[in-house]
Design a protein around this motif. Sequence first.
Motif, mmCIF file in Angstrom:
data_model
loop_
_atom_site.group_PDB
_atom_site.id
_atom_site.type_symbol
_atom_site.label_atom_id
_atom_site.label_comp_id
_atom_site.label_asym_id
_atom_site.label_seq_id
_atom_site.Cartn_x
_atom_site.Cartn_y
_atom_site.Cartn_z
ATOM 1 N N THR A 75 -6.964 17.552 -4.459
ATOM 2 C CA THR A 75 -6.965 16.241 -5.104
ATOM 3 C C THR A 75 -7.568 15.181 -4.185
ATOM 4 O O THR A 75 -8.341 14.317 -4.625
ATOM 5 N N THR A 76 -7.214 15.233 -2.907
ATOM 6 C CA THR A 76 -7.756 14.275 -1.938
ATOM 7 C C THR A 76 -9.279 14.376 -1.872
ATOM 8 O O THR A 76 -9.988 13.363 -1.856
ATOM 9 N N ASN A 77 -9.792 15.598 -1.833
ATOM 10 C CA ASN A 77 -11.241 15.794 -1.780
ATOM 11 C C ASN A 77 -11.912 15.323 -3.065
ATOM 12 O O ASN A 77 -12.983 14.703 -3.035
ATOM 13 N N GLN A 78 -11.303 15.596 -4.195
ATOM 14 C CA GLN A 78 -11.869 15.162 -5.471
ATOM 15 C C GLN A 78 -11.895 13.646 -5.584
ATOM 16 O O GLN A 78 -12.836 13.070 -6.141
ATOM 17 N N ASP A 79 -10.882 13.004 -5.039
ATOM 18 C CA ASP A 79 -10.808 11.542 -5.119
ATOM 19 C C ASP A 79 -11.933 10.860 -4.347
ATOM 20 O O ASP A 79 -12.237 9.677 -4.597
ATOM 21 N N ALA A 80 -12.551 11.575 -3.431
ATOM 22 C CA ALA A 80 -13.670 11.006 -2.667
ATOM 23 C C ALA A 80 -14.912 10.831 -3.532
ATOM 24 O O ALA A 80 -15.841 10.114 -3.152
ATOM 25 N N GLY A 81 -14.948 11.486 -4.684
ATOM 26 C CA GLY A 81 -16.100 11.370 -5.574
ATOM 27 C C GLY A 81 -17.270 12.214 -5.107
ATOM 28 O O GLY A 81 -17.119 13.150 -4.312
ATOM 29 N N THR A 82 -18.453 11.880 -5.595
ATOM 30 C CA THR A 82 -19.651 12.642 -5.252
ATOM 31 C C THR A 82 -20.043 12.417 -3.799
ATOM 32 O O THR A 82 -20.116 11.275 -3.328
ATOM 33 N N VAL A 83 -20.278 13.505 -3.085
ATOM 34 C CA VAL A 83 -20.695 13.469 -1.679
ATOM 35 C C VAL A 83 -22.186 13.803 -1.642
ATOM 36 O O VAL A 83 -22.603 14.876 -2.095
ATOM 37 N N THR A 84 -22.985 12.893 -1.094
ATOM 38 C CA THR A 84 -24.444 13.061 -1.096
ATOM 39 C C THR A 84 -24.937 13.586 0.246
ATOM 40 O O THR A 84 -24.627 13.013 1.294
ATOM 41 N N TYR A 85 -25.696 14.660 0.178
ATOM 42 C CA TYR A 85 -26.326 15.262 1.362
ATOM 43 C C TYR A 85 -27.831 15.144 1.208
ATOM 44 O O TYR A 85 -28.396 15.523 0.174
ATOM 45 N N ILE A 86 -28.495 14.595 2.230
ATOM 46 C CA ILE A 86 -29.958 14.519 2.255
ATOM 47 C C ILE A 86 -30.466 15.505 3.288
ATOM 48 O O ILE A 86 -30.100 15.431 4.468
ATOM 49 N N SER A 87 -31.278 16.454 2.875
ATOM 50 C CA SER A 87 -31.780 17.461 3.810
ATOM 51 C C SER A 87 -32.760 16.830 4.785
ATOM 52 O O SER A 87 -33.266 15.725 4.577
ATOM 53 N N GLY A 88 -33.042 17.551 5.860
ATOM 54 C CA GLY A 88 -34.002 17.064 6.832
ATOM 55 C C GLY A 88 -35.423 17.149 6.326
ATOM 56 O O GLY A 88 -36.205 16.207 6.466
ATOM 57 N N TYR A 89 -35.765 18.295 5.722
ATOM 58 C CA TYR A 89 -37.132 18.481 5.220
ATOM 59 C C TYR A 89 -37.086 19.320 3.951
ATOM 60 O O TYR A 89 -37.044 20.545 3.996
#
Length: 373
Positions: free
Chosen positions: A50-64
């Motif tokens: 639940t704690t992780n879900q409450d953080a919402g969408t987590v955005t990762y930008i790749s290096g290349y």
Amino acid sequence: MTTPTTPLPRYLGAAALTAAVLATAACGGSEAADEAPAASALAVNDERCTTNQDAGTVTYISGYFYQASVSQLEVFAAEGLGFFDAVCLDVEIQGGTGDVMASSQLVSAGTAHFTPVASEAEIVQANEQDHEVVGIATYGHVPISSLLTGPEVEDLQDLEGQTLGRPGMLAAPLEAMLTTAGVDVDSIEQVDTGYDPSILPRDQVQALAAFRSNEPHQLDAMDETYVEWLPEDFGVVGSFGVMATNPEWAAQNRTVVEDFLRALARAFDYCEENGQECVEQAAALDPTGEFDVDHNLKVWEAESELVRASTPDETGFGYIDLSLTEAETQNLVDSGALDEVPDLEPLFEPHYLEAVYVAGNVVWPAEEEQQQE
């Protein structure tokens, strides 16, 4: 790093994170995961989920983009294999362009949450540019860069008065290598050439800054002859595959950061044994259809082997050693890029990763609970 000005087809170019295979590999790291768990099998308890879900969408930008580099392929695989689902994380993957400082700025601003940078030195440089990012895992503990020349170059001092091609700024370990070798770096003309290694055998440049799991493979495929100069042979230390996040956001979302790294650690183990499958998952993310699976598999195999080889026994992949970081940062001071080595402790946070490993093995809570029953 700048966007390539003379690129090969997209995703064949150099990754932000690369390295070569060492001859002798250490035995460190966690036991390989033979099978991916079902996506619906939770690895965390309900409260943590639940704690992780409450953080919402987590955005990762790749290096290349979607190249199969360390600190990239694990993310793609963790998404495809359901590891993020297993720790209740909703991860959005965006392909980066190779501009590491631009991506770190987005993380600093809170627009994105995770991005890999090429080295620990770039964490320091990003903060010097007022990008508030913190390194939370360093996967490779040797320089990522090498310098390629033709066989006629028998001593690096032969490059004085010649032209050196590089994609963006010259990597600090390469400048340190040249300086250690007694080269007058100011006498070398440096030009931004992008990622096409064929300019070296065509003699458009006499030296080429490279990523060690990328351009050498391409030149080998062209059946070209070259010499590869490695910074560590000149006593230069370095790193590659550093995951960065926003320090304030991370402190507010500790379980998210830990479980993001946990999913990556699980994926690393899986992809070591199932590289072809993981690379094909990366290919599926590429919207251009130009992804070279064979080349990217070589990238992954070279880099993942180097991670294992540079990780001590019973130490988790991604460990941070500030003594090595200090030595690497000193390269920036010696080259004039920094006036002095700053306080490094606020720029690197090892505790998130330390929650992921016990004696070099990934802690997957659901399996731990099953073993205790």
